[in-house]
Design an enzyme around this catalytic site. Structure first.
Site, mmCIF file in Angstrom:
data_model
loop_
_atom_site.group_PDB
_atom_site.id
_atom_site.type_symbol
_atom_site.label_atom_id
_atom_site.label_comp_id
_atom_site.label_asym_id
_atom_site.label_seq_id
_atom_site.Cartn_x
_atom_site.Cartn_y
_atom_site.Cartn_z
ATOM 1 N N CYS A 140 0.875 -1.124 0.027
ATOM 2 C CA CYS A 140 0.007 -0.054 0.088
ATOM 3 C C CYS A 140 0.859 1.193 0.068
ATOM 4 O O CYS A 140 0.308 2.248 -0.324
ATOM 5 C CB CYS A 140 -0.799 -0.019 1.194
ATOM 6 S SG CYS A 140 -0.242 -0.592 2.773
ATOM 7 N N TYR A 141 2.295 1.215 0.611
ATOM 8 C CA TYR A 141 3.105 2.251 0.299
ATOM 9 C C TYR A 141 4.209 1.833 -0.324
ATOM 10 O O TYR A 141 5.248 1.757 0.368
ATOM 11 C CB TYR A 141 3.250 2.671 1.836
ATOM 12 C CG TYR A 141 2.106 3.431 2.563
ATOM 13 C CD1 TYR A 141 1.928 4.663 2.341
ATOM 14 C CD2 TYR A 141 1.350 2.650 3.253
ATOM 15 C CE1 TYR A 141 0.939 5.363 3.299
ATOM 16 C CE2 TYR A 141 0.046 3.441 3.918
ATOM 17 C CZ TYR A 141 0.128 4.732 3.984
ATOM 18 O OH TYR A 141 -1.045 5.205 4.565
#
Lengths: 402, 136
Positions: A140-141
Site C-alpha cells: 500500500c506504500y
C-alpha cells in the site's frame, strides 16, 4: 473581593482589563498595598526566554503521489534525523537531534553548530528544509526513497510540543575541579571561576504562581511568539521540594509540557542554539498570564528576586555523579548583582536565560490582553501540587540475567 | 603624544619569513604586545598586536608595514556582534578574559565594548545563538 476568570475575561473583551508585568507589579503592590492592588489589577503577565532542551516538534508532511511509509524507515530534515516511529508521514524532530556526521565531542569540546533546534528555527522562519527519507516499501506504500524540499506553509501540520519547559527554579552551576568543564550550564572555569544561572527569577511563570493555583492543563500561554497551551505537567515535575515561607521552591520544582501551532510562531522566539561541549538545543520564549483572583494571587505575583533562592551545585562532580549536596544557597538578587559568595570566594555570575527578552515577552502578552486579543482560560485540570506525592525518582538500575 | 592601538596585520606568504616586527621595535621604538599569532600553511601569517608609542613614530611604523606589503586593519572591526542573533542572555560575560561584556544594570542587556576585545575568540563557540563573529 475575589474575581473569577470569566469576570476578568469580560473586562478584557471591553478593553478595560488592568494588566501589569510581573516586574511592574512589584512596585504597584508596594505603592498601593496588596489589598488595593488585588482589587484593581486583573492580570499579571510573566515571561521567560532560555534554552529548553526537552523541546521538539511534530510534522505531517502530506502524502506523495506514490505513497511512502516513513514509519519504520529513516528520515532526515537538513541532515538532522527525525523520529519515524509514527504512521506513514508523521515525523517528530527533537531539539537535541544531531546530523549523523556531526563530530560531536570527538574533538572536545564539540561545537554543535547545527541540530534539531536549528531546523525548527529555519522552518518557523519560513525557509525551505530538505527532507530525505528511505522506507522499506509495502503493497500500500510502495515508494522507498524520497528527497524533496518542504516548507512549513505547505505541510499539513507543524506543531511545537515541548515535554519539559519553564522550570520552576534551577541550579546555579559552578566548577570545583582544576580544569575547565563544558556543561549544559555553559563553560565553567576551574576553582569556582564563575557561576552560571538560568531563570528569569521574578518574571518566570511558575515563580508567580508557586502552587499552580491558576496554571494548569489547558492554560493558554505565549509560546514561541504565538499562542500555545499547557498540555500537561512537564517531565520531572517535582512539586514536593523544600519551599520558603512564601511557597517559593528552593530548587528545581514544577515544569510545564507545552504545545502550540508552529505555523503562527516566530524565529525571534524559537532560536536554534549551540551549547559548547554539550549539544544542540532550542531557546524558547514562554509567557503565562496570571489572573489576579484574590489577594493571595497578587501576593504571589509580587515576588521579587530577593525572595527567590537557588542552590549552588558543583558540576564537576556532584551533578554528573548524581551526588546530593549544595555548596550554598543564593538569591536571584545576589546572582544579578554580578557576584555571589561560595566557599568564602567571590564568584562572578552570568545568566543563561535572557532577562531582557523575558521582559519583552511579558510586555507583549500584556499588550495582547490590553487590546482584547488574548483571553484567559480556566485550566481543565490542575497540575500535581506540592502535596500530591508526585516527584522525581532516580533510575533504579537492575542487572539483566541471561 | 603617545598612542596605543590594537591592529590586525596580515602577512602575505613572501613576508612570513622576514623579521618585520623586530623593525617596529628597533627602528620606531614601538612597544608591542602580541595578542594572537597564526600562520596558515602555504597561505599567510596573521598577527594581532597592541602597538604603543609616540604618534609620529607609530605613523612611520605603520607606513613601513604598508610599504613592506603587510595589510593592516583595526582590531575593533574584526570582532562584531550580530545584533539580530544576540538575545542578551549573558553566556559570554564570564567567558571573556578582558571583561569586554557587561550587563547594563537597568535593562539587563549585555553590552559589548570592542575596545576591550583582544579577539581571542573564546566567546564565539560559547555563545548559544552564535551571535559573535570574527572576521579574520
Amino acid at each position: 473581593m475575589a474575581k473569577t476568570i470569566a469576570e476578568i475575561n469580560e473586562k478584557i473583551k471591553e478593553g478595560k482589563a488592568v494588566v501589569f508585568t510581573a516586574e511592574e507589579i512589584i512596585d504597584v503592590a508596594r505603592e498601593k498595598g496588596v489589598k488595593k492592588a488585588a482589587q484593581e489589577v486583573d492580570v499579571v503577565t510573566t515571561g521567560t526566554f532560555g534554552i529548553m532542551c526537552s523541546s521538539g516538534a511534530y510534522f505531517n508532511i502530506g502524502h506523495s503521489t506514490q505513497r511512502i511509509k516513513l514509519g519504520g524507515g529513516r528520515a532526515y530534515l537538513n541532515d538532522v534525523p527525525a523520529y519515524t516511529g509514527l504512521a506513514a508521514v508523521d515525523l517528530f524532530l527533537g531539539a537535541n537531534a544531531l546530523p549523523d556526521d556531526d563530530p560531536r565531542n570527538r574533538i572536545h569540546p564539540g561545537e554543535f553548530i547545527y541540530g534539531g533546534g536549528h531546523v525548527i528555527e529555519e522552518l518557523v522562519a519560513g525557509k525551505d528544509v530538505r527532507l530525505a527519507a528511505t522506507a522499506y516499501g509495502t503493497d500500500c506504500y510502495p515508494r522507498k526513497r524520497l528527497e524533496t524540499l518542504i516548507n512549513i506553509k505547505d505541510i499539513n501540520e507543524a506543531v511545537l510540543f515541548n515535554v519539559r519547559n519553564a522550570y520552576q527554579n534551577y541550579n546555579v552551576a559552578v566548577n570545583l575541579s582544576n580544569k575547565t568543564i563544558y556543561t549544559y550550564m555553559g563553560v565553567l572555569k576551574p576553582h569556582l571561576g564563575n557561576a552560571n544561572y538560568s531563570s528569569a527569577g521574578q518574571l518566570s511563570p511558575l515563580f508567580n504562581d508557586p502552587y499552580y493555583r491558576t496554571i494548569g492543563i489547558g492554560t493558554k500561554i505565549f509560546l514561541g511568539g504565538g499562542i500555545g497551551f499547557v498540555a500537561w505537567q512537564g517531565t520531572q515535575h517535582n512539586p514536593g521540594v523544600p519551599r520558603t515561607e512564601k511557597g517559593i521552591p528552593k530548587e528545581g520544582a514544577g515544569t510545564l509540557a507545552v504545545i502550540g501551532d508552529l505555523k503562527q510562531m516566530s524565529p525571534r522566539w524559537l532560536v536554534g542554539s549551540s551549547v559548547l561541549g554539550y549539544g544542540c538545543s532550542l531557546t524558547v520564549g514562554i509567557g503565562v498570564p496570571i489572573p489576579i483572583l484574590d489577594e493571595e494571587m497578587l501576593e504571589y505575583t509580587a515576588v521579587t528576586d530577593a525572595d527567590i533562592y537557588a542552590p549552588v551545585i558543583d558540576y564537576s562532580d556532584a551533578f554528573p555523579n548524581n551526588k546530593p549536596g549544595k555548596l550554598a544557597e543564593v538569591t536571584y538578587a545576589e546572582l544579578k548583582s554580578g557576584r555571589i559568595k561560595v566557599n568564602g570566594k567571590a564568584v562572578p555570575t552570568a545568566s543563561r536565560s535572557s532577562y531582557p527578552r523575558a521582559v519583552e515577552i511579558a510586555a507583549a502578552l500584556k499588550e495582547w490582553i490590553q487590546t482584547s486579543k488574548f483571553l484567559l482560560t480556566e485550566s481543565v485540570q490542575p497540575l500535581p501540587g506540592a502535596e500530591s506525592g508526585v516527584g522525581v525518582k532516580p533510575l533504579n538500575e537492575r542487572p539483566i540475567e541471561y | 603624544m603617545t598612542v596605543s592601538k590594537r591592529i590586525v596585520l596580515r602577512f602575505p606568504r613572501r613576508l612570513v619569513e622576514r623579521p618585520i616586527v623586530y623593525r617596529l621595535v628597533k627602528d620606531y621604538d614601538l612597544e608591542l604586545n602580541i595578542l594572537k599569532a597564526s600562520i596558515t600553511p602555504e597561505e599567510e601569517g596573521l598577527l594581532v598586536l597592541e602597538l604603543k608609542g609616540d604618534q609620529k613614530e607609530y605613523d612611520k611604523g605603520v607606513d613601513f608595514l604598508i610599504k613592506a606589503g603587510v595589510k593592516i586593519q583595526s582590531l575593533s572591526q574584526d570582532v562584531t556582534r550580530n545584533e539580530e542573533r544576540c538575545n542578551h542572555c549573558g553566556a559570554c560575560i564570564t567567558v571573556c578574559p578582558t571583561g569586554a561584556f557587561r550587563v547594563d544594570p537597568k535593562t539587563r542587556e549585555v553590552l559589548f565594548d570592542n575596545e576591550k576585545c583582544i579577539a581571542c575568540g573564546l566567546c564565539i563557540p560559547a555563545c548559544p545563538p552564535r551571535a559573535m563573529e570574527v572576521h579574520f
